[in-house]
Each structure stands twice: as C-alpha cells, then as structure tokens.
Design an enzyme around this catalytic site. Structure first.
Site, mmCIF file in Angstrom:
data_model
loop_
_atom_site.group_PDB
_atom_site.id
_atom_site.type_symbol
_atom_site.label_atom_id
_atom_site.label_comp_id
_atom_site.label_asym_id
_atom_site.label_seq_id
_atom_site.Cartn_x
_atom_site.Cartn_y
_atom_site.Cartn_z
ATOM 1 N N ARG A 10 0.865 -1.188 0.000
ATOM 2 C CA ARG A 10 0.000 0.000 0.000
ATOM 3 C C ARG A 10 0.899 1.235 0.000
ATOM 4 N NH1 ARG A 10 -2.878 -0.573 4.884
ATOM 5 N NH2 ARG A 10 -4.284 -1.988 3.797
ATOM 6 N N ARG A 40 -1.239 6.026 9.838
ATOM 7 C CA ARG A 40 -1.228 5.530 8.460
ATOM 8 C C ARG A 40 -1.499 6.656 7.455
ATOM 9 N NH1 ARG A 40 -3.669 -0.623 8.823
ATOM 10 N NH2 ARG A 40 -2.333 -1.313 10.531
ATOM 11 N N LYS A 49 -2.904 0.403 15.285
ATOM 12 C CA LYS A 49 -2.939 1.305 14.130
ATOM 13 C C LYS A 49 -3.687 2.594 14.463
ATOM 14 C CE LYS A 49 -6.935 -1.141 12.166
ATOM 15 N NZ LYS A 49 -7.425 -1.939 11.032
#
Length: 589
Positions: A83, A153, A227
């Site tokens: 990603r 992220r 996360k």
C-alpha cells in the site's frame, strides 16, 4: 505522567507479543534484509511477517489455489500486497505511468487497486520483486512508509475538486501531518534503498513534550499500541468517512480561506464477531484549533494514545477504547496539557454529501475535473472494458494531476477546456465512463476479501457487482431506480469497506453468509445496528426487497432509507455504541 495517571487503570496482564516484537526490532529493521535472501520460502520468517507491515506490506497468498498447492506438497503461493503512502491521494500522471508499468510487468494479477485509504495497492508481488518494487517507487518520488502497522497511516483528505483554493490548503496540511507523524527510523531506507535518504528526518521537540526516545520522539521505541488513522475533511463533503478514523481535522473556512480545524477523536469501525467488548464508534468532538496549533495537536493526541493505550490486549488497544476507559474529558485535558493550548468551542459545519461527484465538474479555478467511477477500485483490462489501459492513455496527455478518492474512485483533476473533449473521448472508448451506471452502483462499495486477503471469511469485491444487479432490480420494481441506498460489503469485521457507516452493511461471517446491519445515515454519522446474523445473500435480498417496497411507498419527502429504517422501527438507532451497539432489544422480534 499525570497526577491521577490513567495508566493505573490498565489491566494487570502481560504485554501483547507485538510489544516484544517491536521492542526487539531495532527500530523496525528486524532481520528483514537477511530474510530477503532466503529462497526456501516465498514468505517472511518469524517476526518479519509482522514487521514488513510497518514498511507498508502484508504477506498474503492466493487462497483460490491454496488447497491445490497443499495437495501438491507446495507451500501456499506467498506474495505481498503493498500500500503506497499518498497523503491526500494526489499523484502525477508521470508517477501513474510508473506504477502502471510496475503493476503490468511485476505483479501476479497486473491490476492497480484503489483503496478506501485513498491510495493504491499492488497485489501479488513475489519475494524477488519486493526490494525492486520499493526502489521503483522511490525513483517515482513515492514510498510505502507506515501505511500499515502500529503507526499513523496514510492521511486522508477530502478530494473536493470544486473548492480549489480551500482544497489546496487542506491538502498541504494532510502532507504536513503525514510527514510529522511518520516513523523517524532509517529502517525503510536501510533495507529497501541501501541507506539512501528518503526525506528530511529533522525533528523539533516541543517545549511542552517530554522527550521519550532519541530515534522516535513521537512514536517511541515500541510505536503505538495499535494502528492509527488521520483525516482532513472539508465540509459539506464527508467523502473520507471521518468517523472511521482516530483523529480528524474538519476544515473551517472564512471567505474561502482556511482559518483552522474542528478536531474529532476516537472514531473506528473494526470489531470482532460476538465479542461484546469490541464495537464501532463515531468520533468525539474536542473543539476548534487555529492553524498554528495543528501539528502540536496531532502530536499530543498521538502521544497520549501512545502512553495511555492498552498494550496488553490488541482488541482493546485502539484510541476509542482508551477514551472509553479513561473518559473523554480526561483524554481531552491531557491533549490540551501536552500541546499547551486549550480547545475553543467548535465552529459550525454541516455534512450534506458523502459519495464522490461522478462526472465533470468545474472548480473555482475554472478548470475541469472528471471523477471516474471505478467499481471496487480495481483497475484492470476486462474484455470490452480496458480500464487500466484507458487511465494509462489519459496519463500520457493529462497535464494536471490524478486524485484517488477514499471511495475507490479516480479524479482526473485540473483539465483545461482545450483537453476536456479529448480526455472524455479516451475515457468513453475504454469504458471509464458508462452512462448506464446506476446511482446504486455508484454508492456501493466492497473491500478486497478473496482471494488475497487472509482475514476474509466471505466474498466481497467479487460478490458485489452481481449483488448490485439484483438490488437495482428491486429498486426498479418499486419505481425508485433513480434513488440509492448506501450499501457496503466486507469480507470480515475489520472494517476496511466501512460497512459500519452504511445504511445497509453486510459483514462476512462464512462462505456465502453475512451479518446484516441497517440504520446508518447518508451523512456517515450514525452506526448501523445488527439486524440478523449469519444469513445467506438470498435471505438478505428478500429482506431488502420488503424494506425497499415499504420505503418506496411510505417514506416522507426526501427521506433516505437509513432514516426511514429508524423512523419505522426496523431497528432502533445506535446512540452510544460503547453501551448499546450489541443490545438485541433494539431490534424488534
């Protein structure tokens, strides 16, 4: 540490093994470099299986042929999904041509997957191509740092192509936030780029923040408990689904000029089937901050979660669970202390839309922007519909940029009036514009699921197109074919397809079976409720058929399906997910 330290409320239990893994990783280096030379397996060994996530990759295998390979006494066909880090989703045509070339020549599937994280993914990269892939991206000015793992992220930003000036400012903040919260370790460069510098790692320690680690002053040696996701949102368009994210900055403009942000903390959608201690949750409003305090605020929220999050139980480690455990006011006060600024009352704003504006729109700058609907975000050349080739041909002549949206679509942005007709012609010739695409299809979405996602319990991406054919038939039968219901399907309860912010959400339970949720709203500010568990697609179609018939004939003027479902008592609304998400009494017998 505060006087009444919320860490005292943490469970007296051993740390999760991921904490050992991070602590022993030498700041995310691990033994990945040596592991790349191991030709006995197509995968990664030991801790490296988890550590590569911090570098933006997941190890996967093709589950369609797993049993066949076992029968042949072969290991599963292991490969990685990468990603890219792409804050705000903006990419140049030159970069696009580069990623297209890599996907075509060096992946098992040849596709480019646009994701709900407003970036692209490569699927099916074999071990020998992993290091060359990172070097390829680096040559394009791209990387995959911290797009997975226990870190902040890829930062999302509203793709709104109309308010050009405000979007430019908001996008700049998305980039700044991304860079400020990145890991500072040199592991990515050391392993993949042979030590070549990726970007500046200079860091200025705020006076209000006690230094915790010389290498990782924000994230710390063991990084975050879980996360962490951040967005920048420009009302009235909630196209990033802010309530799916830990930290959200809602842009407040004054005469087209950005003046600051309302800050919302603690959203998130992942859960576990049957585990009533897990739940999706909408974010809490902390208040307004000026532009000079944005990075301090982001850092204060991240470091508070770093220090207070539960590191013993990963299922309770997300920010929303920390807020539930210590109290929203306590968490907010700690953030104010750490950033040295008090939140002001939030400024008024309203969300009126959530999906992307498919087709041509003209921005304030008088340039044209074409939003292409890409079903499931999968760009591949299909028979009679060579989508991937079409985007490549557009990239060869386009002089603006591309914007990937958080709804898996693609915007050809900044098109001059002179090039508008030429780009539309290419798009139509390659099936990128289809006037027959229904409103329902445009407002439906699925995660990847089978065959590549190891967590998938049921089909999602491959299942969605045919299922929407049947939903379209139901809408047409009830003379509401021009309407739509926000519908999302995920292969498991981890939340990638954001089914827990849909009017109708289906969450995979087993092959061919789903949990059915209903009652979200158009704005994306209400969690739907579980209506029925572990049922087949055929059973779901019968229920939706009955609901649509009732909605078509009994709705109030302009009433969306999710609001109709609440008003008529199909389910009762989720008011406080931490308390009533699992309350079965809220679903009529």
């Amino acid at each position: 540490m505060t006087t009444s330290d919320p860490r005292a409320k943490l469970p007296d239990a051993p740390l999760a093994d991921n904490e050992r893994l991070k602590d022993h990783s030498d700041y995310l280096h691990g033994t990945i470099a040596a592991d790349l030379k191991d030709g006995l397996t197509g995968g990664f060994n030991g801790d490296n299986f988890q550590l590569i996530r911090f570098h933006g990759m997941y190890e996967q295998d093709d589950r369609d042929i797993r049993a066949e390979r076992v029968e042949q006494k072969l290991e599963p066909l292991k490969n990685v999904m990468l990603r890219c880090r792409l804050p705000g989703g903006i990419i140049s045509p030159k970069q696009w041509l580069g990623i297209d070339e890599f996907a075509t020549e060096h992946t098992m599937y040849g596709s480019i997957r646009l994701t709900t994280r407003q970036t692209f993914q490569f699927h099916g990269v074999l071990k020998n191509d992993v290091k060359p892939m990172h070097q390829w991206l680096h040559q394009l000015g791209l990387d995959s740092i911290a797009t997975a793992g226990d870190v902040n992220r890829n930062v999302l930003c509203t793709s709104n192509p109309i308010e050009s000036a405000l979007h430019r400012e908001a996008y700049d903040w998305a980039k700044k936030l991304s860079e400020h919260l990145l890991p500072k370790t040199t592991a990515y460069a050391d392993i993949w780029l042979d030590g070549e510098k990726v970007f500046s790692t200079e860091f200025t320690q705020p006076e209000t923040q006690e230094a915790t680690d010389k290498v990782e002053p924000v994230l710390g040696k063991t990084y975050l408990p879980r996360k962490f996701k951040t967005t920048v949102v420009i009302p009235p368009l909630n196209d990033v689904d802010l309530h799916a994210n830990d930290l959200n900055f809602i842009a407040i403009g004054d005469n087209g000029k950005l003046v600051g942000f309302n800050v919302l903390v603690g959203g998130g959608l992942s859960m576990e089937h049957g585990n009533h201690k897990t739940f999706p949750n909408t974010a809490y409003d902390f208040g307004f901050i000026g532009l000079g305090d944005v990075l301090k605020c982001a850092e204060a929220v991240v470091t508070t979660q770093r220090d207070w999050g539960d590191r013993t139980n990963r299922k309770a480690a997300k920010t929303r669970y920390t807020l539930q455990r210590v109290g929203v006011d306590v968490f907010k006060h700690e953030v104010e202390q750490r950033m040295g600024v008090a939140f002001q009352p939030s400024k008024p704003y309203e969300f009126t839309e959530r999906g992307d504006r498919i087709g041509w729109v003209q921005g304030e700058d008088k340039k044209w922007h074409l939003t292409l609907f890409i079903e499931n975000g999968r760009l591949l050349d299909y028979p009679g519909k060579p989508l991937k080739t079409g985007v490549r041909e557009i990239a060869k002549i386009h002089q603006g940029d591309f914007r990937l949206t958080a709804n898996q679509n693609l915007i050809v942005a900044g098109v001059s009036a002179r090039n508008k007709a030429k780009i539309e012609k290419i798009a139509r010739e390659h099936g990128l514009i289809n006037d027959d695409t229904t409103e329902q299809r445009k407002n439906s979405m699925a995660c990847v699921a089978f065959p590549t996602c190891p967590l998938a319990m049921a089909e999602s991406e491959r299942f969605l197109p045919g299922f929407i054919d049947q939903i379209d038939a139901i809408l047409a039968k009830n003379s509401v074919q021009d309407e739509n219901i926000i519908l999302r399907i995920t292969g498991c309860p981890n939340g990638c397809g954001r089914a827990m912010l849909a009017e109708i959400g289906m969450v995979g339970k087993a092959i061919g079976r789903y949990n059915l949720y209903v009652g979200g709203n158009r704005a994306g500010t209400r969690i739907p409720r579980l209506f029925k568990e572990n049922i087949s697609a055929d059973e779901i179609l019968v229920l939706i058929g009955d609901w649509v018939a009732a909605w078509a004939h009994g709705r109030e003027k302009g009433e969306a399906f999710g609001d109709f479902a609440i008003r008529t008592g199909i389910v009762k609304p989720v008011v406080n997910a931490a308390v009533d998400f699992w309350d079965e009494s809220k679903v009529p017998a």
